[in-house]
Scaffold this motif. Structure first.
Motif, PDB file in Angstrom:
ATOM      1  N   VAL A   1       0.838  -1.203   0.000  1.00 12.34           N
ATOM      2  CA  VAL A   1       0.000   0.000   0.000  1.00 12.34           C
ATOM      3  C   VAL A   1       0.873   1.253   0.000  1.00 12.34           C
ATOM      4  O   VAL A   1       0.636   2.200  -0.765  1.00 12.34           O
ATOM      5  N   MET A   2       1.877   1.276   0.849  1.00 14.02           N
ATOM      6  CA  MET A   2       2.778   2.429   0.910  1.00 14.02           C
ATOM      7  C   MET A   2       3.526   2.611  -0.400  1.00 14.02           C
ATOM      8  O   MET A   2       3.714   3.739  -0.879  1.00 14.02           O
ATOM      9  N   ALA A   3       3.956   1.503  -1.016  1.00 12.91           N
ATOM     10  CA  ALA A   3       4.711   1.586  -2.270  1.00 12.91           C
ATOM     11  C   ALA A   3       3.863   2.124  -3.405  1.00 12.91           C
ATOM     12  O   ALA A   3       4.322   2.949  -4.207  1.00 12.91           O
ATOM     13  N   SER A   4       2.599   1.687  -3.465  1.00 15.45           N
ATOM     14  CA  SER A   4       1.771   2.060  -4.614  1.00 15.45           C
ATOM     15  C   SER A   4       0.991   3.354  -4.398  1.00 15.45           C
ATOM     16  O   SER A   4       0.974   4.236  -5.264  1.00 15.45           O
ATOM     17  N   GLN A   5       0.362   3.515  -3.228  1.00 16.38           N
ATOM     18  CA  GLN A   5      -0.523   4.662  -3.015  1.00 16.38           C
ATOM     19  C   GLN A   5       0.195   5.886  -2.455  1.00 16.38           C
ATOM     20  O   GLN A   5      -0.131   7.014  -2.815  1.00 16.38           O
ATOM     21  N   VAL A   6       1.159   5.673  -1.570  1.00 17.21           N
ATOM     22  CA  VAL A   6       1.828   6.799  -0.919  1.00 17.21           C
ATOM     23  C   VAL A   6       3.038   7.260  -1.728  1.00 17.21           C
ATOM     24  O   VAL A   6       3.240   8.459  -1.959  1.00 17.21           O
ATOM     25  N   LEU A   7       3.835   6.296  -2.202  1.00 19.33           N
ATOM     26  CA  LEU A   7       5.042   6.635  -2.966  1.00 19.33           C
ATOM     27  C   LEU A   7       4.831   6.540  -4.474  1.00 19.33           C
ATOM     28  O   LEU A   7       5.749   6.815  -5.250  1.00 19.33           O
ATOM     29  N   HIS A   8       3.627   6.102  -4.884  1.00 19.57           N
ATOM     30  CA  HIS A   8       3.226   6.066  -6.300  1.00 19.57           C
ATOM     31  C   HIS A   8       4.205   5.255  -7.152  1.00 19.57           C
ATOM     32  O   HIS A   8       4.614   5.663  -8.234  1.00 19.57           O
ATOM     33  N   GLY A   9       4.562   4.059  -6.644  1.00 19.91           N
ATOM     34  CA  GLY A   9       5.460   3.179  -7.371  1.00 19.91           C
ATOM     35  C   GLY A   9       4.779   1.877  -7.744  1.00 19.91           C
ATOM     36  O   GLY A   9       3.561   1.733  -7.657  1.00 19.91           O
ATOM     37  N   GLY A  10       5.590   0.903  -8.173  1.00 19.75           N
ATOM     38  CA  GLY A  10       5.101  -0.405  -8.567  1.00 19.75           C
ATOM     39  C   GLY A  10       5.860  -1.493  -7.846  1.00 19.75           C
ATOM     40  O   GLY A  10       6.418  -1.274  -6.761  1.00 19.75           O
ATOM     41  N   PRO A  11       5.931  -2.703  -8.429  1.00 19.92           N
ATOM     42  CA  PRO A  11       6.632  -3.805  -7.760  1.00 19.92           C
ATOM     43  C   PRO A  11       8.115  -3.524  -7.523  1.00 19.92           C
ATOM     44  O   PRO A  11       8.690  -3.997  -6.550  1.00 19.92           O
ATOM     45  N   ASN A  12       8.740  -2.740  -8.411  1.00 23.24           N
ATOM     46  CA  ASN A  12      10.145  -2.402  -8.182  1.00 23.24           C
ATOM     47  C   ASN A  12      10.316  -1.558  -6.914  1.00 23.24           C
ATOM     48  O   ASN A  12      11.261  -1.758  -6.140  1.00 23.24           O
ATOM     49  N   THR A  13       9.395  -0.607  -6.702  1.00 20.91           N
ATOM     50  CA  THR A  13       9.445   0.217  -5.490  1.00 20.91           C
ATOM     51  C   THR A  13       9.286  -0.646  -4.246  1.00 20.91           C
ATOM     52  O   THR A  13      10.003  -0.469  -3.249  1.00 20.91           O
ATOM     53  N   LEU A  14       8.354  -1.598  -4.311  1.00 23.86           N
ATOM     54  CA  LEU A  14       8.160  -2.519  -3.191  1.00 23.86           C
ATOM     55  C   LEU A  14       9.441  -3.307  -2.920  1.00 23.86           C
ATOM     56  O   LEU A  14       9.862  -3.468  -1.772  1.00 23.86           O
ATOM     57  N   GLY A  15      10.067  -3.797  -3.977  1.00 19.17           N
ATOM     58  CA  GLY A  15      11.306  -4.537  -3.815  1.00 19.17           C
ATOM     59  C   GLY A  15      12.408  -3.695  -3.208  1.00 19.17           C
ATOM     60  O   GLY A  15      13.162  -4.158  -2.343  1.00 19.17           O
ATOM     61  N   PHE A  16      12.525  -2.414  -3.643  1.00 26.03           N
ATOM     62  CA  PHE A  16      13.554  -1.523  -3.106  1.00 26.03           C
ATOM     63  C   PHE A  16      13.338  -1.273  -1.612  1.00 26.03           C
ATOM     64  O   PHE A  16      14.293  -1.243  -0.824  1.00 26.03           O
ATOM     65  N   LEU A  17      12.071  -1.069  -1.216  1.00 23.31           N
ATOM     66  CA  LEU A  17      11.777  -0.812   0.195  1.00 23.31           C
ATOM     67  C   LEU A  17      12.141  -2.016   1.063  1.00 23.31           C
ATOM     68  O   LEU A  17      12.751  -1.873   2.131  1.00 23.31           O
TER      69      LEU A  17
END
Length: 429
Positions: free
Chosen positions: A242-258
């Motif tokens: 949720v934080m990766a997609s809605q708050v930081l406006h990213g995708g699966p790569n953003t989730l992986g980085f976090l």
């Protein structure tokens, strides 16, 4: 820092588990992304987390009794084979295009049943792989290094793999990776444990374990702190998509980085612990890193920039890992051998068993308050838990002192959990 690798059995386990854990982290990221892609629901993310972890809470105490009775080596071979089959089932369903959320929930429950026995068995088995008890803290720290090294590598490539081969491909890679740890377990040469106590009824032994754990203040306090940190920390993992997609406006790569940033912090913490020569002073370390974890959660919940969020995840990962691994080290050091499986099952309950309630709480609160405010609340609760533990330290030192003296860890003056008391001056034993 690597002295535990001098033991052949532990070296085999370290190598095999390092490969398998990378696959495990691929599956964790892929499962979270699959559920959120199929449903778009933070609540269902919490429900799936609940399904995967509630068996550990319900079965943990009974599993601990059986771990003290059974051959831990043979039990681990069985649990790893079953876990491989679980990942293979996920892969076949996903690759065939027939997977639904209820499939994920059912297989998560199955994995939770496996973990209820696997976790206390694995924690207790470390003593059997390391011949010299003085190397036990280093082995536990290296276990954490291995776990978090995989946590760093797995999520960092999971985003790219999800985009390239889909969630099913990640599940299949995980299934294949279990062959490494199964092979390492079968290659070990284990001396059977001597059992000096007569077996009693399961409920009698369970009661004995409960009394031993919860009537001894150091064990009770450490388990309480781990339970609170896990309860308040699990929403971080649950709400990450949720934080990766809605708050930081990213995708699966953003989730992986976090998740990789959290893994980097945790790996740094594990290396810090591996560099320590003794369990002395871990009380102050546990207090400080619990504070760091709470501060990291707060910073992540308030951040709207990826760079700041990644930094916050590094701090949170460091704090969470050092708190849990340090507590594990102290518990493994002070527990009686005949009670090891039961106490480690309570540790599993505190660490993993409370997590389903954290996942469910995360889903409910995030639905009403939003993910950022949920994580803010969790961070604040971790800070309060650190303050509570700090007040307990003087009493815990008094109880742990004679155990450490008997083990030769502190031949003169004992502090047990905090070196600060030793520097304050001599005290009566």
């Amino acid at each position: 820092m690597l002295r535990a690798l001098g033991h052949r059995n532990y070296r085999l386990f370290f190598a095999g588990q390092s490969v398998s854990l990378i696959g495990t982290w691929l599956t964790r990221v892929a499962t979270a992304w699959l559920v959120y892609r199929l449903t778009g629901s933070a609540l269902l993310l919490g429900v799936i987390g609940f399904c995967g972890q509630i068996p550990t809470f319900l079965l943990g105490p009974f599993a601990g009794v059986l771990v003290d009775r059974w051959d831990r080596h043979r039990l681990l071979v069985v649990t790893q084979v079953l876990a491989m089959l679980q990942s293979l089932a996920l892969a076949l369903l996903a690759l065939s295009g027939h997977i639904a959320v209820w499939h994920v929930a059912a297989l998560s429950i199955f994995q939770g049943l496996i973990n209820a026995f696997d976790m206390p068995a694995r924690q207790s088995f470390v003593v059997e792989m390391v011949d010299d008890r003085a190397d036990l803290p280093n082995a536990i720290a290296l276990n954490s290094s291995m776990f978090n090294g995989a946590r760093l590598l797995g999520p960092s490539v999971a985003g790219a793999l999800i985009a390239a081969v889909g969630e099913g491909g990640c599940f299949l890679i995980d299934a294949v990776s279990y062959l490494a740890v199964i092979a390492s377990l079968l290659a070990m040469r284990i001396v059977p444990r001597e059992r000096t106590h007569r077996q009693q009824h399961v409920l009698t032994e369970l009661k004995e374990g409960v009394l031993h754990a919860f009537h001894f203040p150091p064990i009770r306090s450490l388990l309480g702190l781990i339970a609170m940190v896990s309860l308040m920390g699990m929403p971080l993992t649950t709400l990450m998509p949720v934080m990766a997609s809605q708050v930081l406006h990213g995708g699966p790569n953003t989730l992986g980085f976090l998740m990789a940033a959290s893994g980097l912090g945790a790996l740094s913490g594990a290396l810090f612990l591996a560099s320590r020569r003794s369990v002395r002073g871990l009380g102050g370390v546990i207090f400080t890193t619990t504070l760091l974890f709470g501060a990291g959660l707060l910073a992540f919940s308030l951040s709207r920039y990826l760079a700041l969020s990644l930094l916050a995840m590094v701090v949170a990962g460091f704090g969470m890992m050092v708190t849990t691994a340090s507590s594990n080290t102290v518990l493994q050091t002070i527990v009686e051998e005949r009670m090891r499986g039961r106490v480690m099952s309570f540790y599993a309950m505190a660490f993993m068993g409370t997590a389903p309630f954290g996942s469910l709480m995360a889903g409910v609160l995030a639905t009403h308050l939003g993910a950022p405010w949920t994580l803010t609340l969790c961070g604040a609760m971790c800070l309060l838990s650190a303050a509570w533990f700090r007040r307990k330290l003087p009493v815990l030192r008094e109880h742990v002192r004679p155990i450490y003296q008997r083990l030769g860890i502190i031949p003169e003056v004992a502090t047990g959990l905090d070196v600060a008391a030793e520097r304050a001056g001599p005290r009566e034993s």
